[in-house]
Design a protein around this motif. Structure first.
Motif, PDB file in Angstrom:
ATOM      1  N   UNK A 147       0.954  -1.483  -0.099  1.00 32.24           N
ATOM      2  CA  UNK A 147      -0.143  -0.025   0.002  1.00 32.24           C
ATOM      3  C   UNK A 147       0.926   1.344   0.084  1.00 32.24           C
ATOM      4  N   UNK A 148       0.082   2.488   0.054  1.00 37.20           N
ATOM      5  CA  UNK A 148       0.787   3.639  -0.113  1.00 37.20           C
ATOM      6  C   UNK A 148       1.313   4.088   1.207  1.00 37.20           C
ATOM      7  N   UNK A 149       2.250   5.046   1.278  1.00 34.41           N
ATOM      8  CA  UNK A 149       2.669   5.563   2.426  1.00 34.41           C
ATOM      9  C   UNK A 149       2.389   6.981   2.604  1.00 34.41           C
ATOM     10  N   UNK A 150       2.563   7.623   3.966  1.00 36.15           N
ATOM     11  CA  UNK A 150       1.999   9.021   4.064  1.00 36.15           C
ATOM     12  C   UNK A 150       3.397   9.997   3.402  1.00 36.15           C
ATOM     13  N   UNK A 151       2.707  11.289   3.283  1.00 38.99           N
ATOM     14  CA  UNK A 151       3.580  12.320   2.921  1.00 38.99           C
ATOM     15  C   UNK A 151       3.332  13.184   3.926  1.00 38.99           C
ATOM     16  N   UNK A 152       4.427  14.190   4.260  1.00 34.57           N
ATOM     17  CA  UNK A 152       4.115  15.335   5.315  1.00 34.57           C
ATOM     18  C   UNK A 152       2.778  15.928   4.911  1.00 34.57           C
ATOM     19  N   UNK A 153       2.121  16.163   6.369  1.00 36.24           N
ATOM     20  CA  UNK A 153       0.888  16.825   6.377  1.00 36.24           C
ATOM     21  C   UNK A 153      -0.263  15.856   6.018  1.00 36.24           C
ATOM     22  N   UNK A 154      -0.042  14.380   5.782  1.00 34.76           N
ATOM     23  CA  UNK A 154      -0.999  13.675   5.714  1.00 34.76           C
ATOM     24  C   UNK A 154      -1.225  12.850   6.864  1.00 34.76           C
ATOM     25  N   UNK A 155      -2.699  12.403   7.125  1.00 31.26           N
ATOM     26  CA  UNK A 155      -2.834  11.324   8.138  1.00 31.26           C
ATOM     27  C   UNK A 155      -2.861  10.072   7.860  1.00 31.26           C
ATOM     28  N   UNK A 156      -2.821   9.268   8.858  1.00 28.03           N
ATOM     29  CA  UNK A 156      -2.960   7.587   8.187  1.00 28.03           C
ATOM     30  C   UNK A 156      -4.144   7.779   7.562  1.00 28.03           C
ATOM     31  N   UNK A 157      -5.275   8.171   7.778  1.00 31.88           N
ATOM     32  CA  UNK A 157      -6.692   7.907   7.318  1.00 31.88           C
ATOM     33  C   UNK A 157      -6.803   8.490   5.969  1.00 31.88           C
ATOM     34  N   UNK A 158      -5.781   9.428   5.558  1.00 33.71           N
ATOM     35  CA  UNK A 158      -5.858   9.776   4.429  1.00 33.71           C
ATOM     36  C   UNK A 158      -5.250   8.830   3.178  1.00 33.71           C
ATOM     37  N   UNK A 159      -4.827   7.751   3.926  1.00 35.57           N
ATOM     38  CA  UNK A 159      -4.174   6.718   2.931  1.00 35.57           C
ATOM     39  C   UNK A 159      -5.483   5.698   2.656  1.00 35.57           C
ATOM     40  N   UNK A 160      -6.705   5.823   3.363  1.00 38.62           N
ATOM     41  CA  UNK A 160      -7.656   4.821   3.332  1.00 38.62           C
ATOM     42  C   UNK A 160      -8.071   4.675   1.913  1.00 38.62           C
ATOM     43  N   UNK A 161      -8.415   5.583   1.222  1.00 38.11           N
ATOM     44  CA  UNK A 161      -9.015   5.531  -0.240  1.00 38.11           C
ATOM     45  C   UNK A 161      -7.968   4.587  -0.984  1.00 38.11           C
ATOM     46  N   UNK A 162      -6.934   4.683  -1.000  1.00 41.05           N
ATOM     47  CA  UNK A 162      -6.180   3.705  -1.785  1.00 41.05           C
ATOM     48  C   UNK A 162      -5.769   2.345  -1.400  1.00 41.05           C
ATOM     49  N   UNK A 163      -5.239   2.228   0.349  1.00 51.34           N
ATOM     50  CA  UNK A 163      -4.994   1.313   0.963  1.00 51.34           C
ATOM     51  C   UNK A 163      -6.163   0.269   1.287  1.00 51.34           C
ATOM     52  N   UNK A 164      -7.429   0.549   1.455  1.00 49.05           N
ATOM     53  CA  UNK A 164      -8.603  -0.166   1.581  1.00 49.05           C
ATOM     54  C   UNK A 164      -8.781  -1.131   0.703  1.00 49.05           C
ATOM     55  N   UNK A 165      -8.698  -0.624  -0.613  1.00 46.98           N
ATOM     56  CA  UNK A 165      -8.969  -1.607  -1.672  1.00 46.98           C
ATOM     57  C   UNK A 165      -7.896  -2.586  -1.909  1.00 46.98           C
TER      58      UNK A 165
END
Ligand SMILES: NC(=O)c1ccc[n+]([C@@H]2O[C@H](COP(=O)([O-])OP(=O)(O)OC[C@H]3O[C@@H](n4cnc5c(N)ncnc54)[C@H](O)[C@@H]3O)[C@@H](O)[C@H]2O)c1
Ligand SMILES: O=C(O)C[C@H](O)C(=O)O
Length: 382
Positions: A147-165
């Protein structure tokens, strides 16, 4: 007739030796047969292929059929920032006889590289969805850092849209091809991806809550390190329980339960809690756009996997913090200390006495956890 130059031959996705010296047709065809055999053993089309004493150059596949005792482990997302060092660390683990490296990119290179380490585990690479079945079949433990990893300014939840799938589709494959495997989920947001995997397994009728574990070990690793710095001791001598989940305020270190027993000033508690809760962000900011924790995470995941494998082997007294299906609070998934056994999570240990600060923090953590869990469940049920 003589052949010269470089061969462009490839077997599957595994790169064959590039350079051929001059040779006769007969010699060339012998060499090709031998090379094809080596390649097929490094990346067999069907990993269940067993050794048959066919005069091959490598007997790696023979060892993997059970002559050498050991567990079969797959890493999904093996070519990533975590996946690569984790693959290396797992190749060093003597409990593992077969290591499958799966990703949608770059597994041939990672597999070739790791497979040259002179340790016992046989390494095989798998590339893309068409090889997922072979990557998973027969596995005892599946570790998922895809899955994708965070970049500065993002929360872990911001990864949901890609990583959930991604976690959903990989979990569907686990349910189909190795439904009895223990599964370690690393992909963020862990607070939601573990419920996603659980829902997938429930739908498939394969759900065993004892075998699905969200990896929160990095929080414990960080807590041990930061507390040791404050106390001026060796982090290896410390045990700091971290409960709740794996994001911001859901990460709840229990500083009142540090072993050996230690006291902290209010200032130290505030500093340590904040540092442990934001350890991930500290790394994301330091990496400045190049990703999140990979090396410390691979270290933590390798330690956690080792505990799972020792428990599968039957070792007693294996205790780890993990994010699991839990009744230790009213929140359906929760990280706390668990005792592992051959069947996975054998027992969820009580949270123990919390002080006022920890009780208050727990209430806040539970609120956020509940909504992250609901988001994961809804994603699969929609
Ligand atoms: N649980 C934790 O404590 C913890 C700690 C650090 C990072 N993480 C999380 O782990 C994940 C991976 O982090 P990273 O730094 O390795 O990221 P990365 O981008 O470097 O690597 C991710 C890998 O996953 C692969 N991938 C993507 N889709 C896939 C699929 N469908 N099947 C198989 N592989 C697929 C990518 O090709 C890539 O190689 C992120 O979500 C990150 O937030 C969790
Ligand atoms: O912080 C991140 O995004 C990655 C990981 O969850 C971590 O704790 O390092």
């Amino acid at each position: 007739m003589r052949l010269e130059g470089r061969s462009k031959q490839h077997c599957n996705h595994h790169h064959l030796p590039e350079k051929f010296t001059t040779m006769s047709v007969q010699q060339n065809s012998d060499v090709n047969v031998r090379i094809a055999r080596i390649a097929s053993h490094l990346n067999p089309p069907n990993p269940k292929v067993e050794g048959d004493g066919d005069g091959c150059l490598t007997r790696a596949h023979c060892r993997s059929k059970g002559a050498a005792p050991g567990f079969k482990v797959a890493i999904l997302g093996a070519a990533g920032g975590i996946g690569q060092p984790l693959s290396m660390l797992m190749k060093m683990n003597p409990l593992i006889s077969v290591l499958h490296l799966y990703d949608v990119v770059n597994t041939p290179g990672v597999t070739a590289d790791v497979s040259h380490m002179d340790t016992g585990a046989v390494v095989r690479g798998f590339l893309g969805a068409s090889q997922l079945e072979d990557a998973l079949t027969g596995m005892d433990l599946v570790i998922i850092p895809a899955g994708v990893a965070r970049k500065p300014g993002m929360t872990r939840d911001d990864l949901f849209n890609i990583n959930a799938g991604i976690v959903k589709s990989l979990s569907e494959a686990v349910a189909r091809f190795c439904p009895k495997a223990v599964v370690n989920i690393i992909s963020n947001p862990v607070n939601s991806t573990v419920p996603i995997a659980a829902e997938v397994f429930k739908k498939a009728g394969t759900y065993d809550p004892k075998k699905l574990l969200g990896v929160t070990k990095l929080d414990v690793v960080r807590a041990n390190t930061f507390v040791a710095e404050v106390l001026g001791v060796d982090p290896r001598d410390l045990d700091v329980p971290v409960i709740g989940g794996h994001a911001g305020i859901t990460i709840l270190p229990l500083l009142s339960q540090v072993k050996p027993p230690s006291t902290f000033t209010a200032k130290e508690v505030e500093y340590l809690t904040d540092r442990i809760q934001n350890g991930g962000t500290e790394v994301v900011e330091a990496k400045a756009g190049a990703g999140s924790a990979t090396l410390s995470m691979a270290f933590a995941a390798a330690k956690f996997a080792e505990s799972c494998l020792r428990a599968l082997r039957g070792d007693a007294g294996i205790i780890e913090c993990a994010y699991i299906d839990s009744q230790v609070t009213e929140i359906p998934y929760f990280a706390s200390k668990v005792r592992l056994s051959r069947g996975g999570v054998e027992e969820v240990l009580p949270l123990g006495p919390l002080n006022d600060y920890e009780r208050e923090s727990l209430e806040k953590a539970k609120k956020e956890l509940a909504s992250s869990i609901e988001k994961g469940v809804a994603f699969v049920r929609k």
